[in-house]
Design a protein around this motif. Structure first.
Motif, PDB file in Angstrom:
ATOM      1  N   GLY A  79      16.611 107.875  35.785  1.00 13.50           N
ATOM      2  CA  GLY A  79      15.988 108.341  37.398  1.00 13.50           C
ATOM      3  C   GLY A  79      14.857 109.248  37.727  1.00 13.50           C
ATOM      4  N   LYS A  80      15.411 109.287  38.686  1.00 16.59           N
ATOM      5  CA  LYS A  80      14.406 110.493  39.079  1.00 16.59           C
ATOM      6  C   LYS A  80      15.016 111.970  39.341  1.00 16.59           C
ATOM      7  N   LEU A  81      13.988 112.350  38.576  1.00 15.09           N
ATOM      8  CA  LEU A  81      14.905 114.362  37.897  1.00 15.09           C
ATOM      9  C   LEU A  81      13.770 115.134  38.886  1.00 15.09           C
ATOM     10  N   TYR A 110       3.121 106.628  49.735  1.00 12.79           N
ATOM     11  CA  TYR A 110       4.044 105.711  50.486  1.00 12.79           C
ATOM     12  C   TYR A 110       5.102 104.109  49.896  1.00 12.79           C
ATOM     13  N   LEU A 111       4.372 104.314  49.309  1.00 11.48           N
ATOM     14  CA  LEU A 111       5.715 103.911  47.517  1.00 11.48           C
ATOM     15  C   LEU A 111       6.602 105.230  47.210  1.00 11.48           C
ATOM     16  N   LEU A 112       5.247 105.643  46.407  1.00 11.81           N
ATOM     17  CA  LEU A 112       5.957 107.209  45.971  1.00 11.81           C
ATOM     18  C   LEU A 112       6.995 107.278  46.900  1.00 11.81           C
ATOM     19  N   THR A 113       6.847 108.254  47.843  1.00 10.40           N
ATOM     20  CA  THR A 113       7.440 108.725  49.060  1.00 10.40           C
ATOM     21  C   THR A 113       9.033 107.535  49.052  1.00 10.40           C
ATOM     22  N   LEU A 114       8.601 106.014  49.284  1.00 18.22           N
ATOM     23  CA  LEU A 114       9.817 104.877  49.520  1.00 18.22           C
ATOM     24  C   LEU A 114      10.786 105.035  48.207  1.00 18.22           C
ATOM     25  N   THR A 115      10.064 105.240  46.838  1.00 18.18           N
ATOM     26  CA  THR A 115      10.892 104.797  46.214  1.00 18.18           C
ATOM     27  C   THR A 115      11.560 106.074  46.145  1.00 18.18           C
ATOM     28  N   ASP A 116      11.212 107.159  45.822  1.00 19.44           N
ATOM     29  CA  ASP A 116      12.130 108.458  46.470  1.00 19.44           C
ATOM     30  C   ASP A 116      13.685 107.869  47.598  1.00 19.44           C
ATOM     31  N   ALA A 117      13.016 107.945  48.311  1.00 19.14           N
ATOM     32  CA  ALA A 117      13.606 108.281  49.439  1.00 19.14           C
ATOM     33  C   ALA A 117      15.553 107.093  48.923  1.00 19.14           C
ATOM     34  N   ALA A 118      14.500 105.895  48.494  1.00 17.27           N
ATOM     35  CA  ALA A 118      15.575 104.714  48.107  1.00 17.27           C
ATOM     36  C   ALA A 118      16.356 105.028  47.728  1.00 17.27           C
ATOM     37  N   ILE A 119      16.682 105.279  46.883  1.00 20.22           N
ATOM     38  CA  ILE A 119      17.787 105.677  44.928  1.00 20.22           C
ATOM     39  C   ILE A 119      17.975 107.076  45.455  1.00 20.22           C
ATOM     40  N   GLU A 120      19.241 107.509  44.806  1.00 27.90           N
ATOM     41  CA  GLU A 120      19.630 109.245  44.649  1.00 27.90           C
ATOM     42  C   GLU A 120      19.390 109.092  43.199  1.00 27.90           C
ATOM     43  N   ARG A 179      18.855 111.005  39.985  1.00 26.76           N
ATOM     44  CA  ARG A 179      19.306 110.226  38.643  1.00 26.76           C
ATOM     45  C   ARG A 179      20.540 109.215  38.524  1.00 26.76           C
ATOM     46  N   VAL A 180      19.993 108.312  39.029  1.00 24.17           N
ATOM     47  CA  VAL A 180      20.423 106.860  39.061  1.00 24.17           C
ATOM     48  C   VAL A 180      19.557 105.974  38.345  1.00 24.17           C
ATOM     49  N   TYR A 181      20.044 105.121  37.217  1.00 16.85           N
ATOM     50  CA  TYR A 181      19.012 104.693  36.093  1.00 16.85           C
ATOM     51  C   TYR A 181      18.707 103.407  36.827  1.00 16.85           C
ATOM     52  N   ASP A 182      17.562 103.328  37.271  1.00 22.66           N
ATOM     53  CA  ASP A 182      17.354 102.157  37.484  1.00 22.66           C
ATOM     54  C   ASP A 182      15.875 101.097  36.833  1.00 22.66           C
ATOM     55  N   PRO A 183      16.169 100.862  35.427  1.00 22.52           N
ATOM     56  CA  PRO A 183      14.825 100.208  35.430  1.00 22.52           C
ATOM     57  C   PRO A 183      14.064  99.630  36.015  1.00 22.52           C
ATOM     58  N   ASN A 184      14.680  98.602  36.285  1.00 22.73           N
ATOM     59  CA  ASN A 184      13.757  97.420  37.572  1.00 22.73           C
ATOM     60  C   ASN A 184      13.266  98.263  38.739  1.00 22.73           C
ATOM     61  N   LEU A 185      12.771  99.451  39.446  1.00 21.61           N
ATOM     62  CA  LEU A 185      12.995  99.450  40.079  1.00 21.61           C
ATOM     63  C   LEU A 185      11.141 100.427  39.851  1.00 21.61           C
ATOM     64  N   ILE A 239       9.251  94.531  51.066  1.00 19.43           N
ATOM     65  CA  ILE A 239      10.803  93.633  51.504  1.00 19.43           C
ATOM     66  C   ILE A 239      11.440  93.368  50.175  1.00 19.43           C
ATOM     67  N   GLN A 240      11.153  94.037  49.330  1.00 16.05           N
ATOM     68  CA  GLN A 240      11.893  93.963  47.879  1.00 16.05           C
ATOM     69  C   GLN A 240      12.776  95.388  47.875  1.00 16.05           C
ATOM     70  N   ILE A 241      11.571  96.409  48.378  1.00 20.92           N
ATOM     71  CA  ILE A 241      13.290  97.217  48.112  1.00 20.92           C
ATOM     72  C   ILE A 241      14.602  97.773  49.847  1.00 20.92           C
ATOM     73  N   LEU A 242      13.590  96.790  50.074  1.00 25.92           N
ATOM     74  CA  LEU A 242      15.403  96.838  51.160  1.00 25.92           C
ATOM     75  C   LEU A 242      16.255  97.065  50.607  1.00 25.92           C
ATOM     76  N   GLN A 243      16.559  96.282  49.608  1.00 25.85           N
ATOM     77  CA  GLN A 243      18.328  96.490  48.988  1.00 25.85           C
ATOM     78  C   GLN A 243      18.437  97.407  48.338  1.00 25.85           C
ATOM     79  N   ARG A 244      17.433  97.955  47.992  1.00 28.55           N
ATOM     80  CA  ARG A 244      17.866  99.654  47.525  1.00 28.55           C
ATOM     81  C   ARG A 244      18.143 100.189  48.699  1.00 28.55           C
ATOM     82  N   PHE A 245      17.861 100.269  49.743  1.00 23.76           N
ATOM     83  CA  PHE A 245      18.862 101.005  50.111  1.00 23.76           C
ATOM     84  C   PHE A 245      20.177 100.229  51.090  1.00 23.76           C
TER      85      PHE A 245
END
Ligand SMILES: [Zn+2]
Length: 265
Positions: free
Chosen positions: A32-34, A96-106, A108-114, A140-146
């Motif tokens: 995940g994010k570190l 924008y995509l990078l910051t959106l990804t950073d905002a979408a999940i906590e 250290r959360v393992y999320d290989p699909n994202l 549209i597709q990252i909405l579910q991570r929120f």
């Protein structure tokens, strides 16, 4: 996770830390994010410098800690997204995509699909594919991570799957034309925009070549996406604002072929 680990990763952002060091946020495939501490990152000929440039992916080795900062020791198979690094428009969308990804999940959360989804999106931006379409599909597709999951298949009242649709905040989903009256606060969206958002919700990036949209349709799609984010996500990213500002003054700078009429399917 205390031992030395190795993972593919994508640089999310970097920031200076004290005079000589940097903090580097990396979205790793395996952990995940570190946030990594990189000592002496500003030193000339630090071997890690190319690996921690913005818009770069690679394989990162270091101490991946479960708490606090992690430490980067080495990197290999460094692949910069070169066009993104050199093109302010591509870079704006990528940021924008990078910051959106950073905002979408906590963290250290393992999320290989994202991870792979982000990797694909950045690759497409780097190849110069339609920035707006790449971004709208991502949004549209990252909405579910929120925690926001819509049924884009059918009318929320009768299950209709064909015809014109609008989005209803009251029903948290689509209404068919027959049921438009059930929500007086429906978005009044362009049915063509909704049509494409329904496609975007399930399309894979491999199919993106076949999508061509008129500028007006793109505008209508963005309007709906922005409404959805405002209502259901409620975050306001500087990188998103920057794209809007850039598009205001950007028409003067864009290469002329961007303004050509595209065919719509
Ligand atoms: Zn209906």
């Amino acid at each position: 996770m205390k031992q030395i680990a190795e993972s593919k990763g994508i640089i999310l952002f970097t920031k200076d830390y004290k005079e000589k060091d940097k903090l580097v946020k990396i979205f790793t495939e395996s952990a995940g994010k570190l946030m990594f501490f990189v000592k002496g990152a500003h030193r000339k000929n630090n071997p890690l410098t190319p690996a921690i440039m913005p818009y770069t992916q690679g394989v990162y080795l270091g101490k991946f800690n479960e708490e606090g900062l992690s430490f980067l020791n080495a990197a290999k198979e460094i692949q910069p997204f070169l066009k993104i690094q050199q093109d302010i428009f591509a870079a704006a969308y990528a940021t924008y995509l990078l910051t959106l990804t950073d905002a979408a999940i906590e963290d250290r959360v393992y999320d290989p699909n994202l991870f792979h989804f982000l990797q694909q999106a950045l690759t497409l931006l780097d190849e110069g594919k339609d920035f707006e379409i790449v971004t709208n599909i991502f949004e549209i597709q990252i909405l579910q991570r929120f925690g926001v999951l819509f049924n884009w298949e059918q009318c929320q009242i009768c299950g209709q799957t064909q015809g014109k649709f609008d989005f209803s905040p009251k029903y948290h989903g689509l209404l068919c034309e027959r049921h438009f009256l059930e929500d007086k606060h429906r978005y009044q969206a362009d049915p063509v925009a909704i049509h494409f958002i329904r496609q975007f919700s399930k399309v894979s990036y491999q199919k993106i070549q076949s999508i061509h949209l008129k500028p007006e349709t793109k505008k209508q799609i963005q309007k709906v996406v922005d409404q959805l984010f405002e209502e259901y996500v409620g975050i306001h990213l500087k990188s998103k604002k920057f794209i809007e500002q850039m598009n205001d003054w950007g028409n003067i700078l864009k290469p002329t072929n961007e303004n050509e009429e595209n065919t719509e399917k």
